[in-house]
Design an enzyme around this catalytic site. Structure first.
Site, PDB file in Angstrom:
ATOM      1  N   ASN A 111       0.848  -1.197   0.000  1.00 21.61           N
ATOM      2  CA  ASN A 111       0.000   0.000   0.000  1.00 21.61           C
ATOM      3  C   ASN A 111       0.882   1.244   0.000  1.00 21.61           C
ATOM      4  O   ASN A 111       1.955   1.259   0.596  1.00 21.61           O
ATOM      5  CB  ASN A 111      -0.868  -0.007   1.274  1.00 21.61           C
ATOM      6  CG  ASN A 111      -1.765   1.211   1.377  1.00 21.61           C
ATOM      7  OD1 ASN A 111      -2.465   1.572   0.417  1.00 21.61           O
ATOM      8  ND2 ASN A 111      -1.761   1.863   2.524  1.00 21.61           N
ATOM      9  N   HIS A 113       1.026   5.115   1.290  1.00 19.97           N
ATOM     10  CA  HIS A 113       0.371   5.951   2.299  1.00 19.97           C
ATOM     11  C   HIS A 113       1.046   7.330   2.316  1.00 19.97           C
ATOM     12  O   HIS A 113       2.278   7.416   2.341  1.00 19.97           O
ATOM     13  CB  HIS A 113       0.476   5.302   3.681  1.00 19.97           C
ATOM     14  CG  HIS A 113      -0.228   6.094   4.737  1.00 19.97           C
ATOM     15  ND1 HIS A 113      -1.601   6.086   4.866  1.00 19.97           N
ATOM     16  CD2 HIS A 113       0.233   6.941   5.683  1.00 19.97           C
ATOM     17  CE1 HIS A 113      -1.946   6.897   5.855  1.00 19.97           C
ATOM     18  NE2 HIS A 113      -0.856   7.426   6.368  1.00 19.97           N
ATOM     19  N   SER A 140       5.088   6.704   2.351  1.00 18.53           N
ATOM     20  CA  SER A 140       5.619   5.384   2.678  1.00 18.53           C
ATOM     21  C   SER A 140       4.923   4.330   1.837  1.00 18.53           C
ATOM     22  O   SER A 140       3.723   4.434   1.561  1.00 18.53           O
ATOM     23  CB  SER A 140       5.346   5.027   4.151  1.00 18.53           C
ATOM     24  OG  SER A 140       5.782   6.048   5.033  1.00 18.53           O
ATOM     25  N   ASP A 149      -2.408   0.469   7.951  1.00 15.30           N
ATOM     26  CA  ASP A 149      -1.237   1.366   7.872  1.00 15.30           C
ATOM     27  C   ASP A 149      -0.125   1.019   8.871  1.00 15.30           C
ATOM     28  O   ASP A 149       0.694   1.879   9.220  1.00 15.30           O
ATOM     29  CB  ASP A 149      -1.652   2.847   8.070  1.00 15.30           C
ATOM     30  CG  ASP A 149      -2.613   3.334   6.991  1.00 15.30           C
ATOM     31  OD1 ASP A 149      -2.587   2.772   5.882  1.00 15.30           O
ATOM     32  OD2 ASP A 149      -3.392   4.259   7.264  1.00 15.30           O
TER      33      ASP A 149
HETATM   34  C1  GRF Z   1      -2.604   8.938  -2.473  1.00 14.60           C
HETATM   35  O1  GRF Z   1      -2.229  10.082  -1.767  1.00 14.60           O
HETATM   36  C2  GRF Z   1      -2.266   7.701  -1.695  1.00 14.60           C
HETATM   37  O2  GRF Z   1      -1.133   7.824  -0.913  1.00 14.60           O
HETATM   38  C3  GRF Z   1      -3.485   7.538  -0.810  1.00 14.60           C
HETATM   39  O3  GRF Z   1      -4.561   7.901  -1.624  1.00 14.60           O
HETATM   40  C4  GRF Z   1      -4.119   8.821  -2.617  1.00 14.60           C
HETATM   41  C5  GRF Z   1      -4.510   8.271  -3.946  1.00 14.60           C
HETATM   42  O4  GRF Z   1      -4.204   9.141  -4.995  1.00 14.60           O
HETATM   43  N1  GRF Z   1      -3.550   6.199  -0.287  1.00 14.60           N
HETATM   44  P1  GRF Z   1      -4.180   8.607  -6.477  1.00 14.60           P
HETATM   45  O5  GRF Z   1      -5.548   7.997  -6.734  1.00 14.60           O
HETATM   46  O6  GRF Z   1      -3.096   7.597  -6.597  1.00 14.60           O
HETATM   47  O7  GRF Z   1      -3.935   9.810  -7.340  1.00 14.60           O
END
Ligand code: GRF
Length: 234
Positions: A111, A113, A140, A149
């Site tokens: 994932n 984050h 991360s 997370d």
């Molecule tokens: C990103 O900031 C990611 O870290 C979080 O959700 C957002 C998704 O943005 N989990 P995108 O759809 O990849 O533009």
């Protein structure tokens, strides 16, 4: 690097900019993974169109089509197995996954984050970073475990927080960092250079530039720039 590319699936719920970064990386020569499937839990996710334009297999599994979480996850699991998926990348996937699902894919699901974990797990990370007054923020990539997370960290990038930052300006800076580390983390796992063992990330064979990334102007300077800087610094 093994000759056979790993088959990766990307799970999205929205915009899909991290998905796009993974697609771009996978299109490059020598990248050890191919994007074999994009799954969205929302039919209106902008990322779906983008994936379709890139001629990738897409699937929508809308939450509303399923009676409960087990039914939704069973359909997701089936779609992933039908496509012989090796690795799952959560790229802005906004639905929590059950411990059972995560357990089945343990060590093969990651994932992205938008914070320097373990700081600011959960939502609204940029607002919380500004409120906390941190001078360094970032992103991360971690293995997904049952606790949201909290899984072992694979890659991180740090960015400065500027005095006049808004949530939006900070988010944009972090997003650029996200787009750097997600493809890096997928590469490391696909090449077997990052793996999860006993709840820890084990890294091996890291090359220059594959350590944690520092996305400040100074840290991004080439070695030549740094030498020049050293010469002019009293
Ligand atoms: C990103 O900031 C990611 O870290 C979080 O959700 C957002 C998704 O943005 N989990 P995108 O759809 O990849 O533009």
């Amino acid at each position: 690097m093994s000759a056979i590319r790993k088959r990766a699936a990307i799970l999205i719920s929205g915009r899909g900019s991290n998905m796009a970064a993974l697609i771009d990386a996978a299109a490059g020569s020598g990248y050890p993974a191919e994007i074999a499937l994009v799954v969205s839990d929302r039919a209106d996710a902008a990322g779906l169109e983008l994936a379709a334009r890139r001629k990738l297999a897409t699937k929508t599994l809308a939450r509303s089509e399923f009676t409960d979480r087990p039914a939704h996850e069973a359909a997701l699991d089936k779609a992933l197995r039908e496509q012989r998926i090796d690795l799952i990348c959560l790229a802005g996937y906004m639905r929590l996954l059950s411990p059972e699902f995560v357990g089945r894919w343990s060590g093969r699901i990651i994932n992205i984050h938008p914070s320097l974990l373990p700081l600011f797990p959960g939502l609204d990370t940029h607002r919380r970073a500004l409120e906390a007054g941190v001078r360094i923020h970032g992103a991360s990539v971690h293995f997904v475990t049952a606790e949201v997370d909290q899984g072992p960290i694979i890659a991180q990038a740090a960015v400065p927080v500027h005095a006049n930052d808004s949530e939006a300006s900070l988010a944009a800076r972090v997003l650029k960092a996200e787009h750097r580390i997600f493809p890096l983390a997928l590469r490391l796992i696909a090449e077997g250079r990052a793996r999860m063992e006993a709840g820890r990330t084990v890294l091996s064979g890291l090359q220059a530039g594959e350590d944690a990334l520092l996305m400040s102007p100074l840290a991004q300077s080439s070695p030549v720039d740094l030498e020049q800087l050293a010469r002019i610094t009293p």
